[in-house]
Design a protein around this motif. Structure first.
Motif, PDB file in Angstrom:
ATOM      1  N   VAL A 134      36.105  36.037  33.639  1.00  0.00           N
ATOM      2  CA  VAL A 134      35.923  36.024  32.324  1.00  0.00           C
ATOM      3  C   VAL A 134      37.074  35.765  31.283  1.00  0.00           C
ATOM      4  N   ARG A 135      37.931  36.273  31.524  1.00  0.00           N
ATOM      5  CA  ARG A 135      39.075  36.126  30.401  1.00  0.00           C
ATOM      6  C   ARG A 135      39.678  34.343  30.615  1.00  0.00           C
ATOM      7  N   LEU A 136      39.609  34.126  31.558  1.00  0.00           N
ATOM      8  CA  LEU A 136      40.017  32.571  31.638  1.00  0.00           C
ATOM      9  C   LEU A 136      38.949  31.675  30.880  1.00  0.00           C
ATOM     10  N   SER A 137      37.564  32.062  31.124  1.00  0.00           N
ATOM     11  CA  SER A 137      36.588  31.256  30.644  1.00  0.00           C
ATOM     12  C   SER A 137      36.723  31.395  29.043  1.00  0.00           C
ATOM     13  N   ASP A 138      37.104  32.411  28.407  1.00  0.00           N
ATOM     14  CA  ASP A 138      37.265  32.672  26.952  1.00  0.00           C
ATOM     15  C   ASP A 138      38.414  31.771  26.564  1.00  0.00           C
ATOM     16  N   ILE A 139      39.628  32.004  27.475  1.00  0.00           N
ATOM     17  CA  ILE A 139      40.776  31.273  26.773  1.00  0.00           C
ATOM     18  C   ILE A 139      40.851  29.833  27.026  1.00  0.00           C
ATOM     19  N   TRP A 140      39.924  29.294  27.989  1.00  0.00           N
ATOM     20  CA  TRP A 140      39.914  27.789  28.119  1.00  0.00           C
ATOM     21  C   TRP A 140      38.645  27.229  27.098  1.00  0.00           C
ATOM     22  N   ARG A 141      37.947  28.325  26.667  1.00  0.00           N
ATOM     23  CA  ARG A 141      36.923  27.908  25.745  1.00  0.00           C
ATOM     24  C   ARG A 141      35.768  26.904  26.550  1.00  0.00           C
ATOM     25  N   ILE A 142      35.422  27.285  27.637  1.00  0.00           N
ATOM     26  CA  ILE A 142      34.506  26.606  28.413  1.00  0.00           C
ATOM     27  C   ILE A 142      32.944  27.151  28.099  1.00  0.00           C
ATOM     28  N   THR A 143      31.952  26.259  27.986  1.00  0.00           N
ATOM     29  CA  THR A 143      30.464  26.803  27.920  1.00  0.00           C
ATOM     30  C   THR A 143      30.147  27.565  29.101  1.00  0.00           C
ATOM     31  N   SER A 144      29.197  28.205  28.875  1.00  0.00           N
ATOM     32  CA  SER A 144      28.435  29.176  29.737  1.00  0.00           C
ATOM     33  C   SER A 144      27.991  28.196  30.906  1.00  0.00           C
ATOM     34  N   ALA A 188      41.687  29.413  43.047  1.00  0.00           N
ATOM     35  CA  ALA A 188      42.115  28.101  42.502  1.00  0.00           C
ATOM     36  C   ALA A 188      42.347  27.965  41.031  1.00  0.00           C
ATOM     37  N   LEU A 189      41.404  28.627  40.423  1.00  0.00           N
ATOM     38  CA  LEU A 189      41.399  28.497  38.891  1.00  0.00           C
ATOM     39  C   LEU A 189      42.569  29.139  38.163  1.00  0.00           C
ATOM     40  N   VAL A 190      42.756  30.316  38.661  1.00  0.00           N
ATOM     41  CA  VAL A 190      43.964  31.207  38.291  1.00  0.00           C
ATOM     42  C   VAL A 190      45.114  30.424  38.483  1.00  0.00           C
ATOM     43  N   GLY A 191      45.376  29.855  39.711  1.00  0.00           N
ATOM     44  CA  GLY A 191      46.399  29.213  40.048  1.00  0.00           C
ATOM     45  C   GLY A 191      46.713  27.953  39.174  1.00  0.00           C
ATOM     46  N   VAL A 192      45.613  27.303  38.683  1.00  0.00           N
ATOM     47  CA  VAL A 192      45.907  26.215  37.708  1.00  0.00           C
ATOM     48  C   VAL A 192      46.301  26.620  36.487  1.00  0.00           C
ATOM     49  N   TYR A 193      45.616  27.829  36.240  1.00  0.00           N
ATOM     50  CA  TYR A 193      46.091  28.691  34.741  1.00  0.00           C
ATOM     51  C   TYR A 193      47.534  28.928  34.743  1.00  0.00           C
ATOM     52  N   HIS A 246      50.882  27.231  32.439  1.00  0.00           N
ATOM     53  CA  HIS A 246      51.359  28.350  31.845  1.00  0.00           C
ATOM     54  C   HIS A 246      52.838  27.923  31.942  1.00  0.00           C
ATOM     55  N   LEU A 247      53.242  27.674  33.034  1.00  0.00           N
ATOM     56  CA  LEU A 247      54.762  27.452  33.595  1.00  0.00           C
ATOM     57  C   LEU A 247      55.302  26.137  32.815  1.00  0.00           C
ATOM     58  N   LEU A 248      54.243  25.007  33.045  1.00  0.00           N
ATOM     59  CA  LEU A 248      54.511  23.658  32.447  1.00  0.00           C
ATOM     60  C   LEU A 248      54.660  23.388  30.985  1.00  0.00           C
ATOM     61  N   PHE A 249      53.862  24.110  30.215  1.00  0.00           N
ATOM     62  CA  PHE A 249      53.399  23.825  28.702  1.00  0.00           C
ATOM     63  C   PHE A 249      53.437  25.097  27.950  1.00  0.00           C
ATOM     64  N   SER A 250      53.499  24.888  26.620  1.00  0.00           N
ATOM     65  CA  SER A 250      53.367  26.026  25.630  1.00  0.00           C
ATOM     66  C   SER A 250      51.938  26.354  25.873  1.00  0.00           C
ATOM     67  N   ASP A 251      51.682  27.706  25.369  1.00  0.00           N
ATOM     68  CA  ASP A 251      50.496  28.189  25.572  1.00  0.00           C
ATOM     69  C   ASP A 251      49.245  27.307  24.853  1.00  0.00           C
ATOM     70  N   PRO A 252      49.341  26.696  23.674  1.00  0.00           N
ATOM     71  CA  PRO A 252      48.140  26.088  23.226  1.00  0.00           C
ATOM     72  C   PRO A 252      47.858  24.695  24.143  1.00  0.00           C
ATOM     73  N   LEU A 253      48.823  23.980  24.480  1.00  0.00           N
ATOM     74  CA  LEU A 253      48.637  23.013  25.431  1.00  0.00           C
ATOM     75  C   LEU A 253      48.016  23.284  26.655  1.00  0.00           C
ATOM     76  N   ALA A 254      48.766  24.216  27.508  1.00  0.00           N
ATOM     77  CA  ALA A 254      48.229  24.917  28.521  1.00  0.00           C
ATOM     78  C   ALA A 254      46.832  25.206  28.605  1.00  0.00           C
ATOM     79  N   ASP A 255      46.392  25.670  27.657  1.00  0.00           N
ATOM     80  CA  ASP A 255      44.989  26.230  27.454  1.00  0.00           C
ATOM     81  C   ASP A 255      43.888  25.129  26.986  1.00  0.00           C
TER      82      ASP A 255
END
Length: 145
Positions: free
Chosen positions: A38-48, A84-89, A93-102
């Motif tokens: 749920v938090r990831l879907s909000d952070i990534w701003r994905i649709t329902s 898998a999705l949490v691993g991508v997230y 975040h290890l690679l990029f700044s927060d805005p680009l990572a998200d």
């Protein structure tokens, strides 16, 4: 003359992989997995629709999950998807700044793996195999092979 016997190198301890075939194991992981998704879907701003597709659950179930009204247990497949999705997230975040990572998952990607699709669309179309490929791709970008 005494010949020393080589001492075997210490082996890495085996990783504990939970037995997701057991209902009790899945039940114990479901709450944390749903909170993370749920938090990831909000952070990534994905649709329902995207969220329910990524989770592999019907739209109706996703709406109940998001409203914290669903009391079920996630399937082995759904838990694998969330992992898998949490691993991508985490990798992003290890690679990029927060805005680009998200934002990365919503940007069209010219790499041959994605063939111009956004990583979200690639993962929706390909399901678990595409999610694992995307996770591997992000891990490789950060040198984690």
């Amino acid at each position: 003359m005494h010949i020393a016997t080589p001492t075997p190198a210490p082996s890495a301890s085996p990783r504990h992989i939970p037995d997701l075939s057991l209902e009790a194991t899945r039940a114990g992981l479901t709450e944390a997995a749903l909170e993370a998704f749920v938090r990831l879907s909000d952070i990534w701003r994905i649709t329902s629709r995207q969220a329910s597709s990524l989770l592999g659950e019907p739209d109706r179930t996703w709406f109940r999950i998001k409203a914290r009204e669903w009391k079920g247990t996630l399937s082995q497949d759904a838990l694998t998807r969330v992992s898998a999705l949490v691993g991508v997230y985490k990798g992003l975040h290890l690679l990029f700044s927060d805005p680009l990572a998200d934002e990365w998952v919503r940007r069209p990607n010219a790499d041959p793996l994605f063939n111009g699709l956004t990583p979200i669309d690639f993962m929706i179309k390909g399901g678990i195999p595409a999610m694992l490929e995307t996770r591997g791709y992000v891990d490789a970008l950060r040198g984690g092979l």
